[in-house]
Design an enzyme around this catalytic site. Structure first.
Site, PDB file in Angstrom:
ATOM      1  CG  ASP A  83      -2.307   1.033  -3.959  1.00 12.72           C
ATOM      2  OD1 ASP A  83      -2.102   2.238  -4.183  1.00 12.72           O
ATOM      3  OD2 ASP A  83      -1.707   0.396  -3.064  1.00 12.72           O
TER       4      ASP A  83
ATOM      5  CD  GLU B 225      -0.643   4.112  -7.450  1.00 15.27           C
ATOM      6  OE1 GLU B 225      -0.690   5.251  -6.949  1.00 15.27           O
ATOM      7  OE2 GLU B 225      -0.561   3.075  -6.762  1.00 15.27           O
TER       8      GLU B 225
END
EC number: 2.4.1.18
Length: 808
Positions: free
Chosen positions: A478, A533
């Site tokens: 993330d 990401e």
């Protein structure tokens, strides 16, 4: 004594404990066979901020299946000021038979030898079919650093930034060399959980914690010693590591019972403080309490979950079902690992996805953070059940042939002081950067100092823990954009100019950490998948570390065009969880809005908005999968056009300026997935769900996402038609709202007979069945739209049809 329970473990209610320091500390027998080194934090700036937290507990029985370095600078080299503590004086060296090698060259030769064995095993696997069990016996090692120069062959445009990239790679190589010299290699370095936290042995339990800011005193407290701060006082070595050894009880039982609550009490520069151990493996919240409690989780051998099924091999393309366990029930409640295992995993398998990506695994005190404000990095969230319940979920997925990817958060940490890492040892700079650099103003969270030796150990060990202990098959990292730049990608528009990626705003420490963790994962877990990401489009992101890249397998394709200047594997999506959060809408809801409430039933007339929305919903998803990349992602529920949004239960928020943001009275009504809508054969949601499954099975059969052949033969703005080839398939999209076309000629590469492989207008998919599914199309020779052959078709308005070369 009052108790509460979660999934079979009973915990006594919290007793009040004195916060006064001991004047006559009692030192229990301490194990001195292992020593540690750790860097000291210098800044003492203190900031406290604890977000409100409201939780429910859930539990189910387990599943039993049947079947940093000194700053280096170079003239005209645009790099930020970086600092990695010299490990010769600030790393943890454990002298217990796993000591670091005194001869770096010998260590590297050993690693090279192991790499050769791995390469030979890989060649044997290519020559013969191997059983899944053989993956467990192949020698595995982290390969030594390469030259880091191949990136310039792959992408010549990088030549203009050679100074920055070579500096970046030199920093990576330097840290690898230091890890080899002082830690015995990245393999040993990544097993920090075998040294820190609670380590069980035959004679007792050793507890260690790196907390250099705690200057005077530290003690282990918990249910096991009635929270007595004088009973088990710890000793601190010269490197900031506190330690205590607890011998077994007289009857041979462990000194800390399984399920006991534990904390470390420290006299810190911020005052006396009780903290949940940083390496805790389980953490729960008692009913009616706000802070969490650290739990010593070590069930007896006969109670531990034993994995029954081998991990699946990595597929050529990943088709990911993004999910959140807590909101995976049709009912307004927090769902469990066990229910997700039994109810949701079979659904994922039936739809045709080969991977499930699970959010919110690492413990987080604030439910509405979607799992992104992590408090306990090694602990699976107790809201959904026990660690063994999670293991049973993963084992069941493996039985179904589904990879399990974890949405791992190493980009930031919760601001919470009581149950997180923030101010753990009373200092602002323990795990994080000090001052503004250590605080993410938009996310209200703390930012790691990736140049600190012990922070690197903690995070790299954390990644390995989830792969080793829980058998996860990889990660979606993330917030990588936030990590790689000091501006965190905030208020920055990336245009693709390489100067945006390789300058003073690049956080070289963070990029090097990402290279190291990818090294570790791909070296020791060769079947594992890593996805980053990244919204910026950082070049070299998915190039192997040995070649000079960051080392990810896939980039989660966000906010930029379909293809980079240099091809790197991408996971694409039409919408992820971000598009479904409160304040936004799912694609289906944007297209159909309030009409979805009244006109989705098949027993009543539709509306033009519903017909348009359903048609475009299918076309958008297939166009994304067909042209986007080598992987595909869908957030759970969006496959059938989930209506409305996601809104976690929350109360009114009182802002510092006096204004109030209304809550939803802690309602779970919008924090669930209405799978019953997609399953109902009397609702139009069913057709969209069936089409999504059709897409997945089409890719499974033809593997078009990873095909090297891709050609876009037509983009007709007037006709609103897009035609392209991917592999042996021909994709035809007609976006026109009213025009259907007869005898429309379609270019193709190969000669022969084509048949319909997927038709969005089929009755099964909620369409109007305007094309005969048994139609056959024969090619004609002659160039058309740049293709050597062509065939004629009928293409109805607002449809997408895929044609496959017949094998007959």
């Amino acid at each position: 004594m009052a108790t509460f329970a979660i999934a079979g473990i009973r915990f006594p209610a919290l007793q009040a404990a004195s916060l006064l320091p001991s004047t006559a500390p009692y030192f229990r027998s301490v194990h001195h066979g292992e020593r540690s080194r750790a860097s000291l934090s210098s800044s003492r700036a203190v900031r406290r901020d604890s977000s409100p937290r409201w939780k429910l507990l859930a539990g189910n029985p387990s599943y039993d299946t049947e079947s940093a370095s000194t700053t280096l600078t170079s003239e005209n080299v645009p790099v930020p000021d970086v600092q990695v503590d010299d490990p010769s004086t600030s790393t943890t060296t454990i002298e217990d038979g796993e000591a670091a090698s005194d001869d770096l060259q010998a260590e590297q030769e050993s690693v090279t030898s192991e790499l050769t064995l791995l390469e030979e095993a890989d060649q044997e696997e290519d020559q013969a079919d191997e059983s899944d069990e053989s993956l467990e016996t192949k020698p595995r090692s982290v390969p030594p650093p390469g030259s880091g120069q191949r990136i310039y062959e792959i992408d010549p445009m990088l030549e203009g930034h050679r100074a920055h990239l070579d500096y970046r790679y030199s920093q990576y190589k330097k840290i690898r060399e230091q890890i080899d010299a002082y830690e015995g290699g990245l393999d040993a370095f990544s097993r920090g959980y075998e040294k820190f936290g609670f380590v069980r042995c035959e004679t007792g339990i050793t507890y260690r914690e790196w907390a250099p800011g705690a200057k005077v005193r530290a003690a282990l407290i918990g249910d096991f010693n009635n929270w007595n701060p004088n009973a088990d006082v710890m000793t601190k070595n010269e490197f900031g590591v506190w330690e205590i050894f607890l011998p077994n009880n007289a009857d041979g039982s462990p000194p800390i019972p399984h399920g006991s609550r534990v904390k470390i009490r420290m006299d810190t520069p911020s005052g006396m403080k009780d903290s949940i151990p940083a390496w805790i493996k389980f953490s729960v919240q008692a009913p009616g309490e706000i802070p969490y409690n650290g739990i010593y989780y070590d069930p007896p051998e006969e109670e531990k979950y034993v994995f029954q099924h081998p991990q699946p091999k990595r597929p050529r393309s990943v088709r990911i079902y993004e999910s959140h366990v807590g909101m995976s029930s049709p009912e307004p409640k927090i769902n469990t690992y066990a229910n997700f295992r039994d109810e949701v995993l079979p659904r994922i398998k039936k739809l045709g996805y080969n991977a499930v990506q699970i959010m919110a695994i690492q413990e987080h005190s604030y439910y509405a953070s979607f799992g992104y404000h992590v408090t306990n990095f090694f602990a699976p969230s107790s809201r959904f059940g026990t660690p063994d319940d999670l293991k049973s979920l993963i084992d069941r997925a493996h039985e179904l042939g589904i990879l399990v990817l974890m949405d791992i958060v190493h980009s930031h940490a919760s601001n919470n002081v009581l149950d997180g890492l923030n101010l753990f040892d009373g200092t602002d700079t323990h795990y994080f950067h000090g001052g503004s650099r250590g605080y993410h103003w938009m996310w209200d969270s703390r930012l790691f100092n990736y140049g600190n030796w012990e922070v690197m150990r903690y995070l790299i060990s954390n990644a390995r823990w989830w792969l080793d202990e829980y058998k996860f098959d990889g990660f979606r990292f993330d917030g990588v954009t936030s990590m790689m730049y000091t501006h965190h990608g905030l208020q920055v528009s990336f245009t693709g100019n390489y100067n945006e990626y390789f300058g003073f705003a690049t956080d070289v420490d963070a990029v090097v950490y990402l290279m190291l963790v990818n090294d570790l994962i791909h070296g020791l877990f060769p079947e594992a998948v890593t996805i980053g990401e990244d919204v910026s489009g950082m070049p070299t992101f998915c190039i192997p570390v040995q070649d000079g890249g960051v080392g990810f397998d896939y980039r989660l394709h966000m906010a930029h065009t379909y293809k980079q200047k240099v091809a790197e594997k991408c996971v694409v999506y039409a919408e992820s969880h971000d598009q479904a959060l409160v304040g936004d809408k799912t694609i289906a809801f944007w297209l159909m809005d309030k009409d979805m409430y009244d006109y989705m039933s098949l027993d009543r007339p539709s509306t033009p908005k519903i017909d348009r929305g359903i048609a475009l919903h299918k076309m958008i998803r297939l166009l994304t999968m067909g042209l986007g990349g080598e992987g595909y992602l869908n957030f759970m529920g969006n496959e059938f056009g989930h209506a409305e949004w996601i809104d976690f239960p929350r109360g009114d928020q009182h802002l510092p300026n006096g204004s109030v943001v209304p809550g939803n009275d802690y309602s779970y009504d919008k924090c669930r997935r209405r799978f019953d809508l997609g399953d109902a054969d009397y609702l139009r949601f069913r057709g969209m769900q069936e089409f999504d499954g059709g897409m997945q099975h089409l890719e499974e059969k033809y593997g078009f996402m990873t095909s090297e052949h891709q050609y876009i033969s037509r983009k007709d703005e007037g006709d609103k038609v897009i035609i392209f080839e991917r592999g042996d398939l021909v994709f035809v999209f007609n976006f026109h709202w009213s025009n259907s076309y007869f005898d429309y000629r379609v270019g193709c590469a190969k000669a022969g007979k084509y048949t319909i492989a997927l038709d969005s207008d089929a009755a099964l998919f909620g369409g109007f069945a305007r094309i005969d599914p048994d139609s056959e199309y024969f090619t004609s020779e002659g160039w058309y739209d740049g293709r050597p052959r062509s065939f004629s078709i009928y293409i109805p308005s607002r449809t997408c049809v895929v044609y496959a070369l017949s094998e007959d």
